[in-house]
Design a protein around this motif. Structure first.
Motif, PDB file in Angstrom:
ATOM      1  N   THR A 259     -16.974  -4.484  19.495  1.00 33.64           N
ATOM      2  CA  THR A 259     -16.748  -4.018  18.129  1.00 33.64           C
ATOM      3  C   THR A 259     -17.954  -4.373  17.262  1.00 33.64           C
ATOM      4  O   THR A 259     -18.787  -5.198  17.629  1.00 33.64           O
ATOM      5  N   GLY A 260     -18.031  -3.746  16.099  1.00 35.84           N
ATOM      6  CA  GLY A 260     -19.101  -4.022  15.161  1.00 35.84           C
ATOM      7  C   GLY A 260     -18.856  -3.294  13.863  1.00 35.84           C
ATOM      8  O   GLY A 260     -17.831  -2.610  13.703  1.00 35.84           O
ATOM      9  N   PRO A 261     -19.769  -3.392  12.903  1.00 33.22           N
ATOM     10  CA  PRO A 261     -19.606  -2.683  11.627  1.00 33.22           C
ATOM     11  C   PRO A 261     -19.508  -1.171  11.818  1.00 33.22           C
ATOM     12  O   PRO A 261     -19.023  -0.464  10.942  1.00 33.22           O
ATOM     13  N   TRP A 262     -19.980  -0.699  12.970  1.00 29.68           N
ATOM     14  CA  TRP A 262     -19.995   0.727  13.300  1.00 29.68           C
ATOM     15  C   TRP A 262     -18.699   1.203  13.952  1.00 29.68           C
ATOM     16  O   TRP A 262     -18.559   2.375  14.282  1.00 29.68           O
ATOM     17  N   GLY A 263     -17.734   0.293  14.184  1.00 28.74           N
ATOM     18  CA  GLY A 263     -16.447   0.695  14.735  1.00 28.74           C
ATOM     19  C   GLY A 263     -16.016  -0.143  15.923  1.00 28.74           C
ATOM     20  O   GLY A 263     -16.623  -1.165  16.263  1.00 28.74           O
ATOM     21  N   THR A 264     -14.933   0.301  16.568  1.00 32.35           N
ATOM     22  CA  THR A 264     -14.349  -0.367  17.722  1.00 32.35           C
ATOM     23  C   THR A 264     -14.386   0.577  18.914  1.00 32.35           C
ATOM     24  O   THR A 264     -13.838   1.682  18.855  1.00 32.35           O
ATOM     25  N   ILE A 265     -15.023   0.158  19.990  1.00 38.37           N
ATOM     26  CA  ILE A 265     -15.164   0.999  21.175  1.00 38.37           C
ATOM     27  C   ILE A 265     -13.830   1.112  21.906  1.00 38.37           C
ATOM     28  O   ILE A 265     -13.088   0.135  22.048  1.00 38.37           O
ATOM     29  N   ASP A 266     -13.531   2.312  22.398  1.00 35.55           N
ATOM     30  CA  ASP A 266     -12.321   2.555  23.182  1.00 35.55           C
ATOM     31  C   ASP A 266     -12.406   1.743  24.476  1.00 35.55           C
ATOM     32  O   ASP A 266     -13.275   1.988  25.316  1.00 35.55           O
ATOM     33  N   GLN A 267     -11.510   0.786  24.632  1.00 30.78           N
ATOM     34  CA  GLN A 267     -11.548  -0.108  25.782  1.00 30.78           C
ATOM     35  C   GLN A 267     -11.371   0.650  27.090  1.00 30.78           C
ATOM     36  O   GLN A 267     -11.860   0.226  28.149  1.00 30.78           O
ATOM     37  N   ARG A 268     -10.677   1.797  27.056  1.00 38.34           N
ATOM     38  CA  ARG A 268     -10.450   2.549  28.288  1.00 38.34           C
ATOM     39  C   ARG A 268     -11.759   3.050  28.891  1.00 38.34           C
ATOM     40  O   ARG A 268     -11.893   3.125  30.116  1.00 38.34           O
ATOM     41  N   ALA A 269     -12.718   3.383  28.045  1.00 38.10           N
ATOM     42  CA  ALA A 269     -14.026   3.783  28.560  1.00 38.10           C
ATOM     43  C   ALA A 269     -14.732   2.590  29.200  1.00 38.10           C
ATOM     44  O   ALA A 269     -15.341   2.710  30.273  1.00 38.10           O
ATOM     45  N   LEU A 270     -14.635   1.440  28.552  1.00 38.01           N
ATOM     46  CA  LEU A 270     -15.265   0.236  29.104  1.00 38.01           C
ATOM     47  C   LEU A 270     -14.608  -0.165  30.425  1.00 38.01           C
ATOM     48  O   LEU A 270     -15.298  -0.587  31.364  1.00 38.01           O
ATOM     49  N   ASP A 271     -13.280  -0.013  30.500  1.00 38.15           N
ATOM     50  CA  ASP A 271     -12.581  -0.335  31.745  1.00 38.15           C
ATOM     51  C   ASP A 271     -13.052   0.575  32.885  1.00 38.15           C
ATOM     52  O   ASP A 271     -13.240   0.116  34.022  1.00 38.15           O
ATOM     53  N   ALA A 272     -13.236   1.863  32.579  1.00 41.51           N
ATOM     54  CA  ALA A 272     -13.688   2.802  33.610  1.00 41.51           C
ATOM     55  C   ALA A 272     -15.078   2.443  34.101  1.00 41.51           C
ATOM     56  O   ALA A 272     -15.368   2.508  35.308  1.00 41.51           O
ATOM     57  N   ILE A 273     -15.935   2.054  33.180  1.00 37.19           N
ATOM     58  CA  ILE A 273     -17.294   1.668  33.558  1.00 37.19           C
ATOM     59  C   ILE A 273     -17.270   0.427  34.445  1.00 37.19           C
ATOM     60  O   ILE A 273     -17.969   0.366  35.468  1.00 37.19           O
ATOM     61  N   GLU A 274     -16.476  -0.563  34.070  1.00 35.46           N
ATOM     62  CA  GLU A 274     -16.417  -1.798  34.862  1.00 35.46           C
ATOM     63  C   GLU A 274     -15.841  -1.535  36.250  1.00 35.46           C
ATOM     64  O   GLU A 274     -16.285  -2.131  37.241  1.00 35.46           O
ATOM     65  N   TYR A 275     -14.851  -0.629  36.342  1.00 34.78           N
ATOM     66  CA  TYR A 275     -14.299  -0.301  37.663  1.00 34.78           C
ATOM     67  C   TYR A 275     -15.395   0.308  38.533  1.00 34.78           C
ATOM     68  O   TYR A 275     -15.554  -0.062  39.697  1.00 34.78           O
ATOM     69  N   TRP A 276     -16.147   1.231  37.965  1.00 36.38           N
ATOM     70  CA  TRP A 276     -17.226   1.876  38.725  1.00 36.38           C
ATOM     71  C   TRP A 276     -18.275   0.846  39.166  1.00 36.38           C
ATOM     72  O   TRP A 276     -18.728   0.874  40.307  1.00 36.38           O
ATOM     73  N   ILE A 277     -18.640  -0.050  38.274  1.00 41.04           N
ATOM     74  CA  ILE A 277     -19.629  -1.076  38.616  1.00 41.04           C
ATOM     75  C   ILE A 277     -19.140  -1.901  39.801  1.00 41.04           C
ATOM     76  O   ILE A 277     -19.906  -2.208  40.730  1.00 41.04           O
ATOM     77  N   GLN A 278     -17.872  -2.226  39.825  1.00 42.60           N
ATOM     78  CA  GLN A 278     -17.327  -3.109  40.863  1.00 42.60           C
ATOM     79  C   GLN A 278     -17.102  -2.397  42.193  1.00 42.60           C
ATOM     80  O   GLN A 278     -17.132  -3.034  43.254  1.00 42.60           O
ATOM     81  N   HIS A 279     -16.880  -1.062  42.167  1.00 40.48           N
ATOM     82  CA  HIS A 279     -16.477  -0.359  43.385  1.00 40.48           C
ATOM     83  C   HIS A 279     -17.464   0.701  43.866  1.00 40.48           C
ATOM     84  O   HIS A 279     -17.201   1.359  44.874  1.00 40.48           O
ATOM     85  N   LYS A 280     -18.565   0.900  43.185  1.00 40.78           N
ATOM     86  CA  LYS A 280     -19.559   1.875  43.627  1.00 40.78           C
ATOM     87  C   LYS A 280     -20.183   1.421  44.940  1.00 40.78           C
ATOM     88  O   LYS A 280     -20.355   0.231  45.193  1.00 40.78           O
TER      89      LYS A 280
END
Length: 463
Positions: A259-280
């Protein structure tokens, strides 16, 4: 919120939980139609259910080797529905000059965005359109990049030999065709041996799980791993990246690790990225895209400060991926119906590029909004009318490509007025006036006056 497949700037605010499933389905369909009409661009020559013919068997095109550059250029463009490969000769030559004066990355998708169905029937290919685009990239001194999206209809449950363009950008291959898609990726890699960088898929299109209300990172990663293996088998020097997830945000607070002054990032996108990082199975770079705007309130706290979101996401990506090279396949900075002048549009874009450079982005590809025929073309790189040559955004990209390639050492430069943003290296400084008025300030020890939203380049030192 049910994400649409359109530009991230076009996403709607979250809907109340009480909205029924039927209404959500209608909204999803509406989002798909909006996407087809806005971002992908109309394909006047194609209609739903178009017969897709296989092309004649022919040898791969002869392509010039990309220019040998001392540093990775970092900046580039994506060719979209209308580009200069089919333009009149004078306009095409102008575009080659705009793109080739400082060689940059040039990206093309394998289906849609200016090219037809690459495999209308299993094993029968039609790469004529893609050949033409790749020849243009070669002739304009581009460093070629290919995005492996989208997929022939028969891989998505459609009819072999036909192409339904209304669904092209919204449906992913079925699991039983992941191997077929990997074979198509290998075919493309063999067709264009000068291409050494591939992005797998685009914005997780078709990988949204409506049941769990999240991205289906498991299915995407399964497909990605098959494509990765197929490309590496063709040429181990090929660089492959994913997951090309669209990263959205909202203005309110929420359960998100970013999060930041520019808003709050959708956690679902971050979760998808982390899954890919772990299982690629493997990757040479990580790819994302997104917008400075929130889904509900546009740019916050203002149009220029909102660009800090790009730097924050890049830093997060580098930390989570153990410093994997970060690519931004697309980025957007302008809200709908903004009424911005071309000067302001270019100034805001310049601050976004500054964020990319400062945060250590490896590659950033501008989604070129060229249109068909003459007329006003906001944010375009060359004039569609054939009169004026390059547009302001082209000069901006050329300047950043020349002076801020990957690995350039940035230097701290002081400015006496915070309304003037600055990025500098040993030999060059670029200044951006973020105010709608003249601003006089001392920058890098010199007094300068910048006009409203002016972007100014100034040499430093010798050479």
């Amino acid at each position: 919120m049910i994400p649409t497949d359109g530009r991230h700037a076009r996403r709607r605010p979250p809907w109340p939980i009480a909205v029924g499933a039927g209404v959500l389905a209608v909204l999803l369909v509406a989002g798909i139609m909006i996407y087809a009409a806005t971002r992908a661009g109309s394909r006047d020559e194609f209609r739903g259910g178009e017969v897709a013919e296989a092309g004649p068997s022919q040898a791969p095109p002869t392509l010039e080797q990309p220019p040998a550059l001392e540093d990775w250029p970092r900046w580039g463009i994506t060719h979209t529905q209308y580009s200069a490969d089919t333009a009149p000769k004078q306009l095409s030559e102008q575009a080659k000059g705009v793109l080739g004066r400082v060689p940059m990355l040039q990206n093309q998708h394998i289906m849609g965005w200016g090219v037809g169905n690459p495999e209308p029937r299993p094993g029968q290919h039609n790469l004529g359109d893609l050949d033409r685009r790749m020849k243009f990239i070669s002739s304009s001194r581009g460093i070629p990049v290919i995005t492996l999206c989208c997929a022939p209809d028969w891989m998505k449950g459609g009819q072999a030999g036909r192409t339904d363009w209304s669904k092209n950008h919204t449906v992913a291959p079925k699991r039983e065709h992941f191997d077929d898609y990997a074979k198509l990726a290998a075919k493309v890699a063999k067709q264009y041996p000068t291409v050494k960088h591939f992005m797998v898929w685009n914005e997780f299109k078709g990988f949204w799980d409506t049941t769990s209300n999240r991205w289906d990172a498991e299915a995407y990663t399964e497909m990605y791993n098959k494509v990765y293996a197929a490309l590496k088998q063709v040429d181990d020097d090929i660089q492959v990246g994913g997951p090309y997830v669209p990263i959205g945000s909202d203005s309110g607070t929420g359960a998100s690790e970013l999060t930041g002054p520019w808003g709050t990032i959708d956690q679902r996108a971050l979760d998808a990225i982390e899954y890919w990082i772990q299982h690629k199975k493997g990757a040479d770079f990580i790819v994302v895209d997104g917008a400075s705007m929130t889904n509900d309130k546009g740019n916050i706290p203002d149009d220029f400060a909102a660009q800090a979101k790009f730097g924050a996401i890049t830093t997060w990506l580098r930390e989570k991926s153990n410093e994997m090279p970060v690519w931004w396949a697309e980025w957007y900075v302008e809200p709908d119906n903004s009424g911005w002048s071309e000067d302001k549009r270019t100034a805001v874009q310049a601050t976004a590029l500054m964020e990319f450079a400062k945060s250590g982005v490896t590659s950033a590809l501008y989604w070129n909004p060229q249109t068909k025929g003459q007329g006003v073309c906001p944010g375009c790189l060359w004039s569609t009318g054939g009169g004026q040559g390059d547009m302001p955004m082209a000069g901006l990209l050329s300047g950043f490509t020349r002076w801020f390639p990957l690995g350039v050492r940035l230097q701290q430069v002081e400015t006496s007025d915070e309304r003037i943003r600055v990025l500098a290296q040993e030999r060059q400084v670029v200044m951006v006036n973020t105010a709608d008025a003249d601003v006089t300030a001392t920058v890098d020890g010199k007094q300068v006056t910048l006009k409203p939203y002016e972007v100014k380049w100034e040499g430093r030192g010798q050479g």
